[in-house]
Design a protein around this motif. Structure first.
Motif, PDB file in Angstrom:
ATOM      1  N   LEU A  45       0.855  -1.184   0.000  1.00  0.00           N
ATOM      2  CA  LEU A  45       0.000   0.000   0.000  1.00  0.00           C
ATOM      3  C   LEU A  45       0.893   1.236   0.000  1.00  0.00           C
ATOM      4  O   LEU A  45       1.632   1.482   0.957  1.00  0.00           O
ATOM      5  N   ASP A  46       0.843   1.990  -1.083  1.00  0.00           N
ATOM      6  CA  ASP A  46       1.555   3.264  -1.144  1.00  0.00           C
ATOM      7  C   ASP A  46       0.591   4.346  -0.667  1.00  0.00           C
ATOM      8  O   ASP A  46      -0.435   4.618  -1.306  1.00  0.00           O
ATOM      9  N   VAL A  47       0.899   4.951   0.453  1.00  0.00           N
ATOM     10  CA  VAL A  47      -0.038   5.792   1.193  1.00  0.00           C
ATOM     11  C   VAL A  47       0.436   7.242   1.180  1.00  0.00           C
ATOM     12  O   VAL A  47       1.537   7.549   1.663  1.00  0.00           O
ATOM     13  N   THR A  48      -0.377   8.125   0.614  1.00  0.00           N
ATOM     14  CA  THR A  48      -0.114   9.559   0.682  1.00  0.00           C
ATOM     15  C   THR A  48      -0.881  10.133   1.866  1.00  0.00           C
ATOM     16  O   THR A  48      -2.085   9.897   2.002  1.00  0.00           O
ATOM     17  N   VAL A  49      -0.186  10.881   2.721  1.00  0.00           N
ATOM     18  CA  VAL A  49      -0.796  11.503   3.900  1.00  0.00           C
ATOM     19  C   VAL A  49      -0.901  13.002   3.645  1.00  0.00           C
ATOM     20  O   VAL A  49       0.092  13.642   3.255  1.00  0.00           O
ATOM     21  N   LEU A  50      -2.096  13.561   3.846  1.00  0.00           N
ATOM     22  CA  LEU A  50      -2.341  14.978   3.589  1.00  0.00           C
ATOM     23  C   LEU A  50      -2.781  15.684   4.864  1.00  0.00           C
ATOM     24  O   LEU A  50      -3.521  15.112   5.679  1.00  0.00           O
ATOM     25  N   ASP A  51      -2.343  16.935   5.017  1.00  0.00           N
ATOM     26  CA  ASP A  51      -2.825  17.733   6.140  1.00  0.00           C
ATOM     27  C   ASP A  51      -4.128  18.427   5.750  1.00  0.00           C
ATOM     28  O   ASP A  51      -4.692  18.169   4.671  1.00  0.00           O
ATOM     29  N   LYS A  52      -4.609  19.327   6.607  1.00  0.00           N
ATOM     30  CA  LYS A  52      -5.903  19.967   6.367  1.00  0.00           C
ATOM     31  C   LYS A  52      -5.912  20.821   5.094  1.00  0.00           C
ATOM     32  O   LYS A  52      -6.968  21.048   4.498  1.00  0.00           O
ATOM     33  N   LYS A  53      -4.751  21.271   4.676  1.00  0.00           N
ATOM     34  CA  LYS A  53      -4.666  22.111   3.480  1.00  0.00           C
ATOM     35  C   LYS A  53      -4.326  21.291   2.228  1.00  0.00           C
ATOM     36  O   LYS A  53      -4.070  21.859   1.171  1.00  0.00           O
ATOM     37  N   GLY A  54      -4.320  19.977   2.362  1.00  0.00           N
ATOM     38  CA  GLY A  54      -4.051  19.127   1.215  1.00  0.00           C
ATOM     39  C   GLY A  54      -2.586  18.988   0.868  1.00  0.00           C
ATOM     40  O   GLY A  54      -2.247  18.523  -0.226  1.00  0.00           O
ATOM     41  N   ARG A  55      -1.696  19.359   1.787  1.00  0.00           N
ATOM     42  CA  ARG A  55      -0.263  19.250   1.535  1.00  0.00           C
ATOM     43  C   ARG A  55       0.261  17.910   2.047  1.00  0.00           C
ATOM     44  O   ARG A  55      -0.146  17.447   3.113  1.00  0.00           O
ATOM     45  N   PRO A  56       1.198  17.279   1.302  1.00  0.00           N
ATOM     46  CA  PRO A  56       1.729  15.985   1.755  1.00  0.00           C
ATOM     47  C   PRO A  56       2.490  16.113   3.072  1.00  0.00           C
ATOM     48  O   PRO A  56       3.239  17.072   3.278  1.00  0.00           O
ATOM     49  N   VAL A  57       2.286  15.150   3.944  1.00  0.00           N
ATOM     50  CA  VAL A  57       3.018  15.049   5.202  1.00  0.00           C
ATOM     51  C   VAL A  57       4.078  13.974   5.009  1.00  0.00           C
ATOM     52  O   VAL A  57       3.742  12.806   4.778  1.00  0.00           O
ATOM     53  N   VAL A  58       5.357  14.347   5.119  1.00  0.00           N
ATOM     54  CA  VAL A  58       6.423  13.411   4.776  1.00  0.00           C
ATOM     55  C   VAL A  58       7.339  13.082   5.956  1.00  0.00           C
ATOM     56  O   VAL A  58       8.231  12.250   5.821  1.00  0.00           O
ATOM     57  N   LYS A  59       7.127  13.712   7.084  1.00  0.00           N
ATOM     58  CA  LYS A  59       7.977  13.448   8.244  1.00  0.00           C
ATOM     59  C   LYS A  59       7.127  13.360   9.513  1.00  0.00           C
ATOM     60  O   LYS A  59       6.002  13.861   9.556  1.00  0.00           O
ATOM     61  N   GLY A  60       7.707  12.703  10.522  1.00  0.00           N
ATOM     62  CA  GLY A  60       7.088  12.680  11.837  1.00  0.00           C
ATOM     63  C   GLY A  60       6.135  11.537  12.089  1.00  0.00           C
ATOM     64  O   GLY A  60       5.557  11.445  13.171  1.00  0.00           O
ATOM     65  N   LEU A  61       5.940  10.639  11.110  1.00  0.00           N
ATOM     66  CA  LEU A  61       5.034   9.512  11.287  1.00  0.00           C
ATOM     67  C   LEU A  61       5.831   8.208  11.333  1.00  0.00           C
ATOM     68  O   LEU A  61       6.827   8.051  10.618  1.00  0.00           O
ATOM     69  N   THR A  62       5.384   7.285  12.148  1.00  0.00           N
ATOM     70  CA  THR A  62       6.002   5.966  12.260  1.00  0.00           C
ATOM     71  C   THR A  62       4.962   4.894  11.949  1.00  0.00           C
ATOM     72  O   THR A  62       3.775   5.190  11.775  1.00  0.00           O
ATOM     73  N   LYS A  63       5.411   3.663  11.933  1.00  0.00           N
ATOM     74  CA  LYS A  63       4.496   2.552  11.661  1.00  0.00           C
ATOM     75  C   LYS A  63       3.355   2.519  12.666  1.00  0.00           C
ATOM     76  O   LYS A  63       2.209   2.180  12.316  1.00  0.00           O
ATOM     77  N   ASP A  64       3.630   2.884  13.905  1.00  0.00           N
ATOM     78  CA  ASP A  64       2.615   2.814  14.955  1.00  0.00           C
ATOM     79  C   ASP A  64       1.504   3.847  14.777  1.00  0.00           C
ATOM     80  O   ASP A  64       0.464   3.745  15.424  1.00  0.00           O
ATOM     81  N   ASP A  65       1.733   4.827  13.892  1.00  0.00           N
ATOM     82  CA  ASP A  65       0.690   5.827  13.644  1.00  0.00           C
ATOM     83  C   ASP A  65      -0.389   5.295  12.703  1.00  0.00           C
ATOM     84  O   ASP A  65      -1.466   5.896  12.589  1.00  0.00           O
ATOM     85  N   PHE A  66      -0.112   4.203  12.015  1.00  0.00           N
ATOM     86  CA  PHE A  66      -1.024   3.693  10.989  1.00  0.00           C
ATOM     87  C   PHE A  66      -1.749   2.445  11.483  1.00  0.00           C
ATOM     88  O   PHE A  66      -1.202   1.637  12.235  1.00  0.00           O
ATOM     89  N   THR A  67      -2.980   2.281  11.015  1.00  0.00           N
ATOM     90  CA  THR A  67      -3.771   1.078  11.252  1.00  0.00           C
ATOM     91  C   THR A  67      -4.371   0.629   9.926  1.00  0.00           C
ATOM     92  O   THR A  67      -4.910   1.450   9.170  1.00  0.00           O
ATOM     93  N   ILE A  68      -4.271  -0.673   9.636  1.00  0.00           N
ATOM     94  CA  ILE A  68      -4.851  -1.229   8.406  1.00  0.00           C
ATOM     95  C   ILE A  68      -5.955  -2.206   8.782  1.00  0.00           C
ATOM     96  O   ILE A  68      -5.773  -3.058   9.662  1.00  0.00           O
ATOM     97  N   THR A  69      -7.098  -2.098   8.100  1.00  0.00           N
ATOM     98  CA  THR A  69      -8.138  -3.114   8.212  1.00  0.00           C
ATOM     99  C   THR A  69      -8.461  -3.645   6.823  1.00  0.00           C
ATOM    100  O   THR A  69      -8.454  -2.898   5.842  1.00  0.00           O
ATOM    101  N   ASP A  70      -8.694  -4.931   6.760  1.00  0.00           N
ATOM    102  CA  ASP A  70      -9.092  -5.596   5.518  1.00  0.00           C
ATOM    103  C   ASP A  70     -10.467  -6.193   5.768  1.00  0.00           C
ATOM    104  O   ASP A  70     -10.617  -7.116   6.570  1.00  0.00           O
ATOM    105  N   ASN A  71     -11.473  -5.630   5.084  1.00  0.00           N
ATOM    106  CA  ASN A  71     -12.860  -6.050   5.327  1.00  0.00           C
ATOM    107  C   ASN A  71     -13.203  -5.955   6.821  1.00  0.00           C
ATOM    108  O   ASN A  71     -13.792  -6.862   7.405  1.00  0.00           O
ATOM    109  N   LYS A  72     -12.802  -4.838   7.427  1.00  0.00           N
ATOM    110  CA  LYS A  72     -13.073  -4.469   8.820  1.00  0.00           C
ATOM    111  C   LYS A  72     -12.251  -5.248   9.841  1.00  0.00           C
ATOM    112  O   LYS A  72     -12.421  -5.043  11.047  1.00  0.00           O
ATOM    113  N   LYS A  73     -11.356  -6.130   9.391  1.00  0.00           N
ATOM    114  CA  LYS A  73     -10.532  -6.896  10.319  1.00  0.00           C
ATOM    115  C   LYS A  73      -9.133  -6.288  10.384  1.00  0.00           C
ATOM    116  O   LYS A  73      -8.480  -6.111   9.352  1.00  0.00           O
TER     117      LYS A  73
END
Length: 533
Positions: A45-73
């Protein structure tokens, strides 16, 4: 639609007499190809993260900031890459996208755009390219979707000069299929075929691929006017395309040309806009080409400033995190499985793939047959496939039998050798060779599958190991070219090479040799140096 014809071509390839002729080889090869199931691999999954103004966020995030669900699991995240890792390798050639860096695929849509719109498309794309540095930050290729085919005008390159030269030499053509509703279904099929061919070409190539599709895309298909059996075929068609784009890590950015828009200057995808796109099949009901934008994590634009939109698409397509997970083993019911990626910070938004379709046990298209169809499509296609390095040597004509004989050389690049229990290494290969006429119809064909074996497991030696395979094929009188396609069974990496009729006719002639008993399973020398192009 041509992709439906490819299914029948795949069936024909499966029953070719030439496969049955290699009796000794057939005894050496397992009776069936490896079964590749959706649960046997990781989903990227190639994930683009955007702030409130639609700008890419490229720093300050780690794996623990993300959660993935597949069919709600909830799913375990296997690996995590930050945007700063997606860069060009220092030793990468300008024409080979082998690094983790993203690649751009420009598609100029002549098929679905008015003549005056296409002139505007070419003008604005040229303005964009002319403003780029002499060496682009990322490799790009240029394709043109015309009335009858998808043509590659320029393969992957970082040279601005090469891309501009190719663009300037795209010939003008009247988009006659767009001018009448009689071709609506055919245009839709050709547009989805183009997505499938691009997915096949890039399967197994590392890094994210961003299709910047400049044009109107395929027309909407109103299923209420179709027979239920036709709707079923179309559903299967777009479901397969969705999975192919997911597997090849492709995102679609769709840019409409020449449209005046009141209000906001940019229309984004539903995902980017924060709209709940639900968990149901996105292609249920009427089928819209633009749905692939949401499905692939791309963006949708309606604005006249095409060069600015291209820049925004490239920027958003190059600033991304990569997460992987192993999907659960679902029932083979063909149903849609929604993927959701969320962040701990509710002020940030995610743009990524929307989901995939599970295998359908009632579709009649098992993994082996699907591989055959993929080979058929790649063989019929006119675009290059360069995930594997393939060339031909020792070409000889046999006028007495109307055949040509040659040796196929598979270079070591991207060959995924696997260790065996006896201290050796092997890679399972599928090969298709076809004689094509002027319309790229099959006149003669040959399909083979074989395991190549190296007598060591040393990575340095394997990186120099070449695979050579002798092959012959009939050359009927109307043959215009011979195309050879090789695919690795484990990950679908594909390479292709094509000989034109002039080259074949210029080859030396010799009588056809007496048939010999040949065992296809053979040891490979690892002492040779890799080929030089």
């Amino acid at each position: 639609m041509r992709s439906l014809l490819a299914v029948f071509c795949g069936i024909i390839l499966l029953s070719l007499p030439s496969v049955k002729e290699s009796t000794a080889w057939a005894q050496e090869v397992p009776s069936s190809a490896p079964t590749i199931r959706v649960t046997s691999r990781l989903v990227f999954l190639d994930v683009t993260v955007l702030d409130k103004k639609g700008r890419p966020v490229v720093k300050g995030l780690t794996k623990d900031d993300f959660t993935i669900t597949d069919n709600k699991k909830p799913q375990r995240i296997f690996s995590f890459e930050e945007p700063e890792t997606h860069v060009i390798d220092a030793n990468a050639a300008d024409d080979n996208p082998v690094s983790k860096a993203p690649a751009t695929i420009f598609v100029l849509d002549l098929l679905n755009s008015k003549f005056e719109d296409f002139a505007y498309i070419r003008y604005m794309v040229r303005n964009y390219l002319a403003a780029q540095p002499a060496q682009l930050n990322y490799p790009a290729e240029l394709m043109v979707l015309g009335n009858n085919s998808l043509e590659m005008a320029q393969g992957y390159t970082r040279s601005r000069k090469d891309l501009l030269y190719a663009l300037d030499h795209v010939p003008p053509a009247v988009p006659y299929k767009e001018m009448t509703s009689d071709f609506m279904l055919e245009r839709f099929g050709q547009s989805i075929d183009a997505l499938q061919q691009i997915a096949l070409q890039n399967r197994g190539v590392r890094g994210r691929k961003n299709i910047i599709w400049v044009g109107h895309g395929g027309p909407n298909i109103y299923t209420v006017s179709l027979q239920p059996s036709d709707v079923h075929l179309l559903d299967k068609y777009v479901h397969d395309t969705t999975n192919m784009l997911l597997d090849s890590r492709i995102s679609l950015f769709l840019i409409y040309p020449g449209i005046q828009v009141n209000g906001p200057t940019r229309t984004v995808s539903e995902i980017d806009a924060g709209v709940d796109i639900g968990d149901d099949d996105p292609f249920s009901g009427d089928i819209n080409f633009g749905v692939f934008v949401n499905e692939t994590g791309g963006l949708f634009y309606k604005r006249n400033d095409i060069s600015t939109e291209i820049k925004q698409s490239e920027d958003l397509g190059s600033e991304y995190y990569t997460l992987t997970y192993q999907p659960p083993e679902w029932d083979a019911d063909g149903k849609f499985r929604r993927i959701r990626v969320t962040l701990r910070n509710p002020d940030l938004r995610i743009v990524t793939k929307a989901g995939y379709f599970s295998p359908d046990q009632n579709s009649g298209m098992g993994p082996r047959r699907q591989m055959m169809v993929n080979l058929s499509e790649a063989a019929r296609s006119s675009i290059p496939f360069e995930s594997l390095w393939v060339t031909i040597e020792h070409l000889v004509r046999h006028p007495d039998t109307g055949t040509a004989e040659f040796t196929i050389l598979l270079g070591p690049r991207n060959v995924d050798w696997q260790p065996t229990d006896d201290g050796k290494s092997n890679v399972d290969l599928l090969l298709a060779a076809v004689s094509l006429n002027r319309n790229r119809d099959f006149l003669a064909s040959r399909l083979e599958e074989f395991p190549a074996i190296a007598d060591n497991q040393d990575a340095t030696q394997l990186a120099k190991t070449e695979v050579r395979l002798p092959l012959s094929i009939r050359i009927p009188g109307k043959t215009q070219s011979v195309r050879v396609v090789i695919e690795t069974a484990s990950n679908g990496r594909t390479g292709a090479i094509e000989l034109d009729r002039e080259t074949i006719d210029a080859a030396p002639a010799a009588p056809t040799p007496e048939p010999k008993l040949i065992i296809r399973r053979r040891k490979l020398s690892s002492a040779e140096s890799p080929p030089t192009r």
